[in-house]
Design an enzyme around this catalytic site. Structure first.
Site, PDB file in Angstrom:
ATOM      1  N   HIS A 266      93.216  -2.517  17.944  1.00  0.00           N
ATOM      2  CA  HIS A 266      92.349  -3.667  17.717  1.00  0.00           C
ATOM      3  C   HIS A 266      91.953  -3.762  16.234  1.00  0.00           C
ATOM      4  CE1 HIS A 266      89.164  -6.580  19.019  1.00  0.00           C
ATOM      5  NE2 HIS A 266      88.610  -6.155  17.899  1.00  0.00           N
ATOM      6  N   GLU A 267      91.453  -2.666  15.712  1.00  0.00           N
ATOM      7  CA  GLU A 267      91.003  -2.695  14.315  1.00  0.00           C
ATOM      8  C   GLU A 267      92.178  -2.877  13.368  1.00  0.00           C
ATOM      9  OE1 GLU A 267      87.917  -3.163  13.883  1.00  0.00           O
ATOM     10  OE2 GLU A 267      87.320  -2.602  15.921  1.00  0.00           O
ATOM     11  N   HIS A 270      92.816  -6.464  12.862  1.00  0.00           N
ATOM     12  CA  HIS A 270      91.914  -7.020  11.844  1.00  0.00           C
ATOM     13  C   HIS A 270      92.408  -6.652  10.442  1.00  0.00           C
ATOM     14  CE1 HIS A 270      88.744  -8.639  14.371  1.00  0.00           C
ATOM     15  NE2 HIS A 270      88.509  -7.489  14.968  1.00  0.00           N
TER      16      HIS A 270
HETATM   17 ZN    ZN Z   1      87.284  -7.333  16.678  1.00  0.00          ZN
END
Ligand code: ZN
Length: 503
Positions: A266-267, A270
């Site tokens: 997830h990170e 980003h």
């Molecule tokens: Zn997030």
């Protein structure tokens, strides 16, 4: 008369200094969340406040205001990089000018205290201890909305800070059918009678091995560790000091690798966004992401559309079995795939699966609006929370720690943030479908653990543009469509229809 090119250069010089200052501030925050000794919290608060004051002074400098005004009148070509940079600077200076310094300071002081009170209240499962703090926060956020200005709903002003151009009315239009159809799908899954056994995920897994797995996975996705690093924090996050220094964190659970692995994916999503922003935008008003919804679309795309897909695990599962032979050696791929995609109504948003997740967001969206507009009092919040949970998910939390006290956002004064999570989910599928349409071999490449084509498409169509386009325009340019819940719902029905054998 100074020519436009000279004025624009002047703007960029001012923007570059502001950018450095903001990056310093980000670094102070990153350090605070990862390494800062507890006894240094107060001194760190002072340092951040000082940098914040300097940024504010520079943004409200009348000379900068005049410069932006002259450039706005200068007829820069519409859609040009220059026009976009002026638009972004206008947003920043308006926000700084409209918010009274006293309000900003009070919000900062108040939320620092209210966050501490919230932590205690959550531990003690005592909403009443937190309620007076939250009441004051709501009051201050209302003042903030009034100061910022809005056309329709005060919530617009707060939400726009996170997702430029997005409005309450538009969110409602998209969320209402999404809520109805999601609830139907949740019911159908519940009625399917199929039980997914996820015990394989809950076993002891060596933390060192988990760390190496997370690192190898995000590196394979394309996360550049020459310009990034992976650390541990209580709440995983990504911070970009600039596109050349984008850091991510995750956390480890000795009783399961899923939290660390999917958190890192997830990170990394980003981080890939931040690392992919055009070099030429560095230290300009365009070096940021378009909005938090788009940002979340990138994290969810890598975490869910890649990381929880059968395609990915067809290639990656044998490798995972080699890392954890005792725990996973004898587990069939299908058992594993169903386990990481188990759907179950649950109390806590951050643990929610892809199907129920958006219902948690819509709950917060409804309640936030009602709090800000004054239709709901803080005292009635826990009841409203539990009623929504019962209605949407058929369960009500046994205590407020698993209910209304679970998120940090309100204690930190973040109202208008939650909807960006659902915007991100919706856009992730719209973007992924567009990438697959452009590259039909994408699924095969993902099975083989090759991500360069996918990352290349995202770089080209999303990442590199930074803040050049508003989120809506960026999505339209990348996919040809407006924001639409249809593709996300179709994706859920396809994927979970198969896992739960729905007809
Ligand atoms: Zn997030």
């Amino acid at each position: 008369m100074t020519d436009t090119a000279t004025l624009y250069r002047d703007l960029l010089q001012r923007a570059a200094v502001l950018s450095d200052l903001q990056q310093v501030s980000t670094l102070l925050f990153w350090d605070q969340e990862t390494h800062l000794p507890r006894g240094a919290a107060e001194a760190r608060g002072q340092q951040k406040a000082t940098v914040g004051t300097i940024v504010h002074e520079r943004l409200t400098d009348p000379a900068l205001g005049e410069l932006v005004e002259v450039l706005e009148a200068a007829d820069l070509p519409g859609g040009s990089v220059e026009a976009a940079a002026v638009r972004q600077m206008r947003r920043s200076i308006d926000r700084a000018a409209r918010l009274p310094v006293a309000l900003v300071e009070e919000l900062e002081k108040h939320t620092a205290r209210s966050r501490a009170v919230w932590e205690r209240a959550r531990e003690e499962r005592d909403f009443r201890a937190f309620a007076p703090e939250l009441e004051r926060t709501v009051e201050l956020k209302r003042q903030e909305a009034e100061a910022l200005g809005y056309d329709d709903h005060p919530y617009d002003a707060l939400h726009d800070l996170f997702e430029p151009g997005s409005t309450t009315a538009r969110l409602r239009e998209v969320f209402t059918p999404l809520r109805r159809e999601t609830a139907e799908l949740v019911r159908a899954i519940g009625a399917s009678g199929r039980m997914v056994d996820d015990r394989v995920l809950h076993q002891p897994f060596d933390e060192g091995a988990q760390h190496r797995l997370a690192l190898d996975t995000v590196r394979a996705f394309g996360y550049d560790l020459e310009h990034g690093r992976l650390d541990v924090s209580v709440h995983p996050f990504t911070e970009a000091m600039s596109k050349y220094d984008v850091r991510i964190t995750t956390r480890y659970d000795a009783q399961g690798f899923a939290m660390a692995l999917f958190g890192a994916m997830h990170e990394a999503g980003h981080a890939l966004y931040e690392q992919g922003i055009e070099d030429g935008y560095y230290r300009t008003p365009l070096e940021d992401a378009a909005g938090l919804g788009i940002h979340e679309s990138q994290s969810r795309l890598w975490e869910n559309l890649v990381g929880r897909s059968r395609d990915y695990w067809e290639g990656a599962f044998p490798k995972l079995q080699r890392i954890f032979p005792q725990q996973l050696g004898g587990v069939p791929l299908e058992t594993f795939y169903a386990a990481i995609n188990k759907v179950e109504p649950s109390f806590v948003r951050v643990d929610a699966d892809e199907v129920t997740y958006n219902l948690h967001v819509m709950l917060r969206f409804e309640l936030e609006q009602a709090l800000i507009s004054g239709d709901l009092s803080v005292a009635d919040l826990p009841t409203a929370w539990n009623d929504f949970m019962r209605d949407a998910l058929g369960i009500a939390p046994p205590n407020d720690a698993l209910g209304v006290l679970q998120d940090v956002h309100w204690s930190a004064g973040h109202f208008g943030y939650f909807p960006t999570y659902t915007l991100g989910n919706l856009m992730s599928v719209q973007l992924f479908e567009a990438a697959k349409a452009a590259h039909p071999a994408l699924a095969q490449e993902i099975r083989e653990g090759r991500f360069a084509t996918l990352l290349g498409w995202l770089r080209e169509n999303v990442h590199r543009h930074g803040a050049r386009y508003l989120p809506d325009e960026l999505l339209k340019r990348a996919t040809g469509s407006e924001l639409d819940a249809g593709p996300y719902l179709a994706y859920l029905r396809r994927k979970y229809g198969e896992i739960y054998a729905l007809t």
